[in-house]
Motif scaffolding. Sequence first.
Motif, mmCIF file in Angstrom:
data_model
loop_
_atom_site.group_PDB
_atom_site.id
_atom_site.type_symbol
_atom_site.label_atom_id
_atom_site.label_comp_id
_atom_site.label_asym_id
_atom_site.label_seq_id
_atom_site.Cartn_x
_atom_site.Cartn_y
_atom_site.Cartn_z
ATOM 1 N N LYS A 189 0.867 -1.181 0.000
ATOM 2 C CA LYS A 189 0.000 0.000 0.000
ATOM 3 C C LYS A 189 0.900 1.226 0.000
ATOM 4 N N LEU A 190 0.615 2.143 -0.889
ATOM 5 C CA LEU A 190 1.406 3.374 -0.945
ATOM 6 C C LEU A 190 1.212 4.197 0.315
ATOM 7 N N PRO A 191 2.270 4.842 0.796
ATOM 8 C CA PRO A 191 2.111 5.801 1.890
ATOM 9 C C PRO A 191 1.790 7.180 1.310
ATOM 10 N N PRO A 192 1.186 8.070 2.086
ATOM 11 C CA PRO A 192 1.028 9.443 1.600
ATOM 12 C C PRO A 192 2.369 10.160 1.632
ATOM 13 N N PRO A 193 2.538 11.210 0.841
ATOM 14 C CA PRO A 193 3.772 11.991 0.909
ATOM 15 C C PRO A 193 3.958 12.570 2.311
ATOM 16 N N THR A 194 5.214 12.697 2.727
ATOM 17 C CA THR A 194 5.472 13.184 4.081
ATOM 18 C C THR A 194 6.194 14.520 4.117
ATOM 19 N N THR A 195 7.172 14.724 3.276
ATOM 20 C CA THR A 195 7.935 15.975 3.301
ATOM 21 C C THR A 195 7.245 16.969 2.379
ATOM 22 N N THR A 196 6.658 17.999 2.969
ATOM 23 C CA THR A 196 5.853 18.943 2.193
ATOM 24 C C THR A 196 6.389 20.366 2.296
ATOM 25 N N SER A 197 6.001 21.167 1.331
ATOM 26 C CA SER A 197 6.309 22.589 1.346
ATOM 27 C C SER A 197 5.073 23.335 0.864
ATOM 28 N N PRO A 198 4.568 24.304 1.626
ATOM 29 C CA PRO A 198 5.143 24.771 2.878
ATOM 30 C C PRO A 198 5.035 23.704 3.970
ATOM 31 N N GLN A 199 5.948 23.784 4.930
ATOM 32 C CA GLN A 199 5.889 22.861 6.051
ATOM 33 C C GLN A 199 4.625 23.124 6.852
ATOM 34 N N ASN A 200 4.200 22.131 7.623
ATOM 35 C CA ASN A 200 2.999 22.295 8.445
ATOM 36 C C ASN A 200 3.148 23.538 9.324
ATOM 37 N N ASN A 201 2.125 24.361 9.332
ATOM 38 C CA ASN A 201 2.074 25.636 10.069
ATOM 39 C C ASN A 201 3.046 26.674 9.512
ATOM 40 N N GLY A 202 3.479 26.500 8.262
ATOM 41 C CA GLY A 202 4.372 27.461 7.632
ATOM 42 C C GLY A 202 3.599 28.522 6.864
ATOM 43 N N ASP A 203 4.341 29.386 6.201
ATOM 44 C CA ASP A 203 3.757 30.466 5.412
ATOM 45 C C ASP A 203 3.865 30.153 3.924
ATOM 46 N N LEU A 204 2.864 30.580 3.184
ATOM 47 C CA LEU A 204 2.879 30.540 1.731
ATOM 48 C C LEU A 204 2.620 31.970 1.284
ATOM 49 N N SER A 205 3.511 32.501 0.482
ATOM 50 C CA SER A 205 3.448 33.897 0.084
ATOM 51 C C SER A 205 2.684 34.070 -1.221
ATOM 52 N N THR A 206 2.069 35.234 -1.384
ATOM 53 C CA THR A 206 1.374 35.546 -2.630
ATOM 54 C C THR A 206 2.339 35.602 -3.799
ATOM 55 N N SER A 207 3.628 35.741 -3.526
ATOM 56 C CA SER A 207 4.611 35.779 -4.605
ATOM 57 C C SER A 207 5.170 34.390 -4.931
ATOM 58 N N ASP A 208 4.826 33.379 -4.150
ATOM 59 C CA ASP A 208 5.313 32.011 -4.370
ATOM 60 C C ASP A 208 4.165 31.052 -4.078
ATOM 61 N N ARG A 209 3.366 30.754 -5.068
ATOM 62 C CA ARG A 209 2.115 30.008 -4.881
ATOM 63 C C ARG A 209 2.255 28.540 -5.262
ATOM 64 N N TYR A 210 3.169 27.816 -4.633
ATOM 65 C CA TYR A 210 3.377 26.412 -4.973
ATOM 66 C C TYR A 210 3.276 25.517 -3.753
ATOM 67 N N LEU A 211 2.572 24.402 -3.918
ATOM 68 C CA LEU A 211 2.595 23.318 -2.945
ATOM 69 C C LEU A 211 3.532 22.258 -3.503
ATOM 70 N N SER A 212 4.319 21.648 -2.635
ATOM 71 C CA SER A 212 5.266 20.650 -3.096
ATOM 72 C C SER A 212 5.413 19.545 -2.060
ATOM 73 N N TRP A 213 5.926 18.404 -2.489
ATOM 74 C CA TRP A 213 6.164 17.261 -1.615
ATOM 75 C C TRP A 213 7.189 16.364 -2.272
ATOM 76 N N ASP A 214 7.790 15.482 -1.468
ATOM 77 C CA ASP A 214 8.730 14.506 -2.019
ATOM 78 C C ASP A 214 7.959 13.410 -2.723
ATOM 79 N N ALA A 215 8.502 12.933 -3.832
ATOM 80 C CA ALA A 215 7.862 11.840 -4.584
ATOM 81 C C ALA A 215 7.832 10.571 -3.739
ATOM 82 N N VAL A 216 6.781 9.786 -3.906
ATOM 83 C CA VAL A 216 6.635 8.503 -3.222
ATOM 84 C C VAL A 216 6.984 7.405 -4.223
ATOM 85 N N PRO A 217 7.951 6.524 -3.898
ATOM 86 C CA PRO A 217 8.290 5.440 -4.833
ATOM 87 C C PRO A 217 7.060 4.590 -5.171
ATOM 88 N N GLY A 218 6.838 4.363 -6.453
ATOM 89 C CA GLY A 218 5.704 3.574 -6.916
ATOM 90 C C GLY A 218 4.476 4.397 -7.264
#
Length: 160
Positions: A33-62
Amino acid sequence: MLTDYLWRAKTCAWKEGNTCGDWSEAKSFKTFKLPPPTTTSPQNNGDLSTSDRYLSWDAVPGAKSYQYTVDYDLNNPPLEEKMAACITLRGTKIIFPKIVSSPPVAINLDCLGNYHWSIKSCLDQNCQETSDWSNSLAFVFIQPAPSAEKGLVPCGRVSD
């Protein structure tokens, strides 16, 4: 995912299969069973700026694709948000579950304040077989402070 399979083999002396040995003892395996992604950006409780509107995470093998969703937080007041349309959106889903092939993903948010998002990994491109949703991740969508450059006085948001 999480399916039990049995397999066995036999050896044949000729490619037409005329002379073959007996089948081997049956062996078993279970798919993962695949796990959900764990390393995310922005980090939990972090800031996301109006000048940088991207969500990101580490790829999960498979994983072949991912699904994410974004909610505007009902309980925390929006920071610096004065637009009436944004205040009425509090507590609503801003991005319904959306399938993407890889990170990062650009998101279009109009309202400052607190958000929650979740993500899951998909074994196939249509997300028919998925991991569980990640824990809810929080971020604050902020307008960065204006730069100290001389010139025009900034009005509106950076993305405007």
